[in-house]
Design an enzyme around this catalytic site. Structure first.
Site, short mmCIF file in Angstrom:
data_model
loop_
_atom_site.label_atom_id
_atom_site.label_comp_id
_atom_site.label_asym_id
_atom_site.label_seq_id
_atom_site.Cartn_x
_atom_site.Cartn_y
_atom_site.Cartn_z
N SER A 176 28.96 -43.91 -25.19
CA SER A 176 28.21 -42.81 -24.59
C SER A 176 26.79 -43.28 -24.23
CB SER A 176 28.22 -41.60 -25.52
OG SER A 176 27.85 -40.44 -24.83
N ASP A 282 37.68 -36.81 -20.44
CA ASP A 282 36.21 -36.80 -20.52
C ASP A 282 35.63 -36.32 -19.21
OD1 ASP A 282 33.55 -37.35 -21.08
OD2 ASP A 282 33.86 -39.49 -21.48
N HIS A 312 35.88 -37.17 -24.74
CA HIS A 312 34.68 -37.95 -25.02
C HIS A 312 34.48 -38.14 -26.52
CE1 HIS A 312 30.87 -39.64 -23.65
NE2 HIS A 312 30.29 -39.06 -24.69
#
Length: 340
Positions: A176, A282, A312
Site C-alpha cells: 500500500s 481492490d 486491499h
C-alpha cells in the site's frame, strides 16, 4: 489501511477532547482524527507488539534504532538458514498516516515471509503524516538504506544479522503506502551514482497493492463493490492523500500519480526488475495494472501477479481461509522473485 470497527468507548474518549483542540477538520473513522489546531489522534485499532516470536517460527526478531533525532527505528527478522541471505527493506502500509512496524498484523506477516521466503527483513518505522508530510517518509526510507550501507561497511555492533546478510542482494518492498515509499526510494537511489550506495546492490522492488491515485477516477475506483469491512475506501484514500501530500497539491502530484502527463518517474527507475502484487477486489486494481503496463512500455522488467477474489491488504488484515491461501501464494511468488 484498515476499516476495522472501533471500540465505541474509545470514540467517546476521543470526543471529550473536541473542545480542547477545536473542530475536526479531517477524519477516517476509527483510524485518524485531525483537529483544527493540528492535534492528531490515532486510536490503537491494531495492537502494537514486542519483537518476540513463537519458537516454532525459527525466526529471530529485534528492534534497532536507525536515527535517534527523527525517531526512525526498524524491526529485524532473521530466519534460521544456512549461508548469507537476501535482505528485504520493507515499508508498512497505512496511507502514510497510520500504521507501525510494531503492529501485530505486520509482525505476523513479516515473520512468516522471512521464514518461508528465506530472507532477512528490515521493517522500517518511518515518520507519519500529517505531522510529517511527504517527502518525509521517502527521506526516512532513503536514510534506512544508508544505515544498511553503513552496517555493511563497518558492522556497528550488529553482527548478529549483518554476518548473515548478502549485501549484494537487496530488495525494496512494501504494501500500500509502503509500496509507494519503496517505489520512490528506488527512484532516488537510481538518481545516485552507483558508487554512492556501494557495497549495496539493489536487485529488485516488490510493490504489494501500491497506493497511488489521481484526479481522474478509474473503473475499479468507481465500480468495485467494497465489502462492509473494506481495508480501503475511496473516501479514505482521498483523505489520506489530502493529509500526506504537500499542502495545496492535487492527486495528480507525481508522488500520487506517477503516470500523470509530464511525469518521468517511471522512466527514472533503474534496470532492476519490479514485481507488482495486485488484489482483484481492490479499488486500486486498475491503477496497479496501469502501472505494470507503463513500466513495460518504459522498457522495464516487470512481473505482475493478480490475487483473485481478495481485497486491499488481505495479507495482513483478513484472516479468512481464502485470504490465508492467497497470502501463502503471495509469499511463494515473492520467494521465486528473490531467488531467481
Amino acid at each position: 489501511m484498515t476499516a476495522t470497527t472501533l471500540d465505541p468507548s474509545l470514540s467517546q474518549q476521543i470526543n471529550t477532547k473536541t473542545h480542547r483542540h477545536g473542530a475536526v477538520v479531517e477524519e477516517i473513522e476509527g483510524l485518524i482524527r485531525v483537529y483544527k489546531d493540528g492535534h492528531v489522534e490515532r486510536p490503537q485499532i491494531v495492537p502494537c507488539v514486542m519483537s518476540s516470536l513463537a519458537s516454532e517460527l525459527v525466526v529471530t526478531s529485534r528492534d534497532i534504532v536507525i536515527d535517534k533525532p527523527t525517531n526512525i527505528w526498524a524491526r529485524f527478522y532473521l530466519p534460521k538458514y544456512h549461508g548469507n541471505l537476501p535482505l528485504l527493506v520493507y515499508f508498512h502500509g497505512g496511507g502514510f498516516c497510520v500504521g507501525s512496524a510494531a503492529w501485530s498484523c505486520y509482525h505476523e506477516f513479516l515473520a512468516k515471509l522471512a521464514a518461508r521466503a528465506g530472507c532477512l527483513i528490515l521493517s522500517v518505522n518511518y515518520r507519519l503524516a500529517p505531522e510529517n508530510r511527504l517527502p518525509a517518509a521517502y527521506e526516512d526510507g532513503f536514510k534506512a538504506l544508508m544505515w544498511v550501507k553503513q552496517q555493511a561497511i563497518c558492522g556497528g555492533g550488529n553482527e548478529w544479522w549483518s554476518k548473515k546478510c548478502n549485501f549484494s542482494s537487496i530488495f525494496l518492498a512494501g504494501d500500500s503506502a509502503g509500496a509507494n515509499i519503496a517505489h520512490n526510494v528506488a527512484i532516488r537511489l537510481n538518481s545516485c551514482q552507483s558508487m554512492y550506495i556501494k557495497p549495496l546492490t539493489i536487485k529488485g522492488t516488490i510493490l504489494i497493492q501500491p497506493f497511488f491515485g489521481g484526479e481522474r477516477r478509474t473503473n475499479s475506483e468507481k465500480y468495485t463493490v467494497e465489502p462492509p469491512r473494506s481495508a480501503l475506501s475511496l473516501a479514505a484514500s482521498d483523505t489520506y492523500w489530502r493529509l500526506a501530500l504537500p499542502p495545496g497539491a492535487s492527486r495528480d502530484h507525481p508522488w500520487c500519480n506517477p503516470g500523470v502527463k509530464g511525469s518521468i518517474q517511471l522512466g527514472e527507475l533503474g534496470i532492476s526488475p519490479t514485481m507488482v502484487c495486485v488484489a482483484e477486489m481492490d479499488i486500486l486494481r486498475d491503477r496497479n495494472l496501469d502501472m505494470c503496463a507503463a513500466l513495460a512500455r518504459a522498457g522495464k522488467q516487470v512481473e505482475c501477479v493478480v490475487h483473485k477474489s481478495v481485497g486491499h491488504a488481505f495479507q495482513v488484515l483478513n484472516k479468512s481461509q481464502l485470504s490465508q491461501t492467497r497470502t501463502l501464494e503471495m509469499i511463494s511468488h515473492i520467494k521465486a522473485f528473490i531467488i531467481r
